[in-house]
Design a protein around this motif. Structure first.
Motif, short mmCIF file in Angstrom:
data_model
loop_
_atom_site.label_atom_id
_atom_site.label_comp_id
_atom_site.label_asym_id
_atom_site.label_seq_id
_atom_site.Cartn_x
_atom_site.Cartn_y
_atom_site.Cartn_z
N GLY A 172 0.76 -1.13 -0.18
CA GLY A 172 0.22 -0.18 -0.02
C GLY A 172 0.78 1.25 0.17
O GLY A 172 2.24 1.11 0.15
N HIS A 173 0.11 2.25 -0.23
CA HIS A 173 0.86 3.72 -0.22
C HIS A 173 1.57 3.93 1.10
O HIS A 173 2.80 4.43 1.10
CB HIS A 173 -0.06 4.90 -0.52
N MET A 174 1.31 3.54 2.26
CA MET A 174 1.83 3.61 3.52
C MET A 174 2.89 3.03 3.74
O MET A 174 3.58 3.02 4.73
CB MET A 174 0.86 3.57 4.69
N ASN A 175 3.26 1.86 2.75
CA ASN A 175 4.20 0.89 2.71
C ASN A 175 5.48 1.64 2.17
O ASN A 175 6.82 1.15 2.30
CB ASN A 175 4.10 -0.19 2.46
N ILE A 176 5.25 2.98 1.25
CA ILE A 176 6.34 3.20 0.48
C ILE A 176 7.11 3.91 1.28
O ILE A 176 8.67 3.73 0.91
CB ILE A 176 5.68 4.30 -0.59
N LEU A 177 7.15 4.70 1.88
CA LEU A 177 8.12 5.48 2.50
C LEU A 177 9.34 4.67 3.55
O LEU A 177 10.42 4.68 3.33
CB LEU A 177 7.56 6.60 3.55
N PRO A 178 8.48 3.64 4.25
CA PRO A 178 9.50 2.80 5.11
C PRO A 178 10.34 1.98 4.23
O PRO A 178 11.50 1.77 4.39
CB PRO A 178 8.58 2.02 6.16
N THR A 179 9.55 1.49 2.79
CA THR A 179 10.59 0.74 1.94
C THR A 179 11.60 1.69 1.49
O THR A 179 12.88 1.15 1.07
CB THR A 179 9.62 0.22 0.83
N ILE A 180 11.27 2.83 1.08
CA ILE A 180 12.30 3.77 0.62
C ILE A 180 13.72 3.84 1.55
O ILE A 180 14.81 3.68 1.18
CB ILE A 180 11.89 5.00 0.16
N PHE A 181 13.18 4.05 2.88
CA PHE A 181 14.48 4.18 3.79
C PHE A 181 15.28 2.64 4.06
O PHE A 181 16.43 2.63 4.14
CB PHE A 181 13.85 4.34 5.31
N GLU A 182 14.52 1.73 3.92
CA GLU A 182 15.14 0.38 3.83
C GLU A 182 16.16 0.16 2.71
O GLU A 182 16.95 -0.53 2.81
CB GLU A 182 14.26 -0.88 3.88
N LEU A 183 15.64 0.61 1.48
CA LEU A 183 16.34 0.46 0.26
C LEU A 183 17.69 1.41 0.14
O LEU A 183 18.64 1.05 -0.39
CB LEU A 183 15.56 0.56 -0.84
N ILE A 184 17.54 2.70 0.77
CA ILE A 184 18.63 3.52 0.47
C ILE A 184 19.32 4.18 1.62
O ILE A 184 20.47 4.75 1.56
CB ILE A 184 17.92 4.85 -0.42
N ALA A 185 18.72 3.95 2.95
CA ALA A 185 19.22 4.59 4.13
C ALA A 185 20.74 3.81 4.41
O ALA A 185 20.81 2.62 4.32
CB ALA A 185 18.36 4.84 5.19
N PRO A 186 21.47 4.34 5.20
CA PRO A 186 22.85 3.47 5.46
C PRO A 186 22.48 2.81 6.44
O PRO A 186 21.44 2.92 7.28
CB PRO A 186 23.52 4.88 6.06
#
Length: 273
Positions: A172-186
């Motif tokens: 869902g849309h609310m899963n997008i931001l945490p997914t971005i953090f998991e993919l690109i954050a150090p």
């Protein structure tokens, strides 16, 4: 929005800069013009890394764009039959989607060639209803719930695989931001989210209006649902909605935050108390 981003551009500013008087719709300028300008601005900005939120509008009704001038010919491009061509709205809807998809694909291809290490996320704000398509030679059945109520959600990066997103069939849309953090954050980066990342298995998604599991999809407060494997809208299962409490809670939380915007502040300020 301007408080969340370093720079913010909207269609009026782009129109003024480009001296555009035509090629304008009530919800914004045409996608190919908007995305060409977006690409130009991105290439001029030397700050790296960058995060861009781009909202296109051409695929929205009332579908009055000059499609033939924009290159769309339904009988050649989509090879539809005469019953579809004779409809008043269907060719306009199909042409509008075709045009918007072409503009978005061109933009992504250009950005990929310049920034090959980029992460792209493509989604829509809601599903689409074009009931005229049902029971035609183009679509000889009724829409399924999934087709009606689920917008697309696509992630692309040259290193991403299905395993990267835990083989999740839903999200869902609310899963997008945490997914971005998991993919690109150090590694070791800490963040706060009410919803899971799609890099972990997701068993269900709930919005204020609908719910979905790995097997089924339905509406809140409804007494029926549909399997994700359904082939037509008539493939209905009887049963009560399993997540009515979460649907109601999301509505209440959203309404409360809108009425109390002072609560939307950095986590650090909350943790100091």
């Amino acid at each position: 929005m301007k408080k969340l981003f370093r720079k913010c551009w909207e269609h009026i500013g782009i129109r003024i800069e480009l001296s555009i008087t035509l090629l304008m719709r009530w919800v914004g300028i045409y996608d190919h013009i908007f995305l060409e300008k977006a690409a130009e601005l991105i290439k001029k900005d030397n700050h790296l890394p960058q995060f861009h939120f781009i909202y296109t509008t051409s695929n929205h009704g009332p579908y009055k764009m000059p499609l033939r001038k924009l290159g769309f010919e339904a009988e050649k491009i989509m090879k539809v039959q005469q019953d579809v061509l004779d409809e008043k709205i269907i060719p306009k809807v199909l042409g509008t989607y075709w045009y918007s998809d072409r503009a978005i694909n061109h933009f992504i291809d250009e950005m990929k060639s310049i920034y090959p290490d980029s992460l792209f996320i493509v989604t829509g704000d809601h599903g689409s209803q074009c009931s005229e398509l049902q029971h035609t030679s183009f679509m000889k059945r009724e829409y399924t719930f999934r087709e009606l109520h689920s917008p697309i959600l696509m992630f692309h990066h040259r290193e991403l695989t299905k395993d990267s997103l835990a083989n999740n069939p839903i999200g869902g849309h609310m899963n997008i931001l945490p997914t971005i953090f998991e993919l690109i954050a150090p590694k070791g980066f800490q963040y706060y989210s009410l919803f899971d990342s799609l890099t972990e298995p997701v068993d269900y998604c709930v919005t204020p209006y609908h719910w979905a599991t790995r097997e089924a999809i339905g509406a809140c407060n409804a007494t029926y649902y549909q399997l994700l494997s359904a082939k037509a809208g008539s493939d209905i299962q009887q049963g009560t909605a399993p997540y009515d409490d979460l649907c109601a809670a999301e509505k209440s939380l959203t309404a409360y935050l809108l009425q109390h915007p002072n609560l939307l502040r950095p986590v650090q300020k909350w943790l100091k108390k």
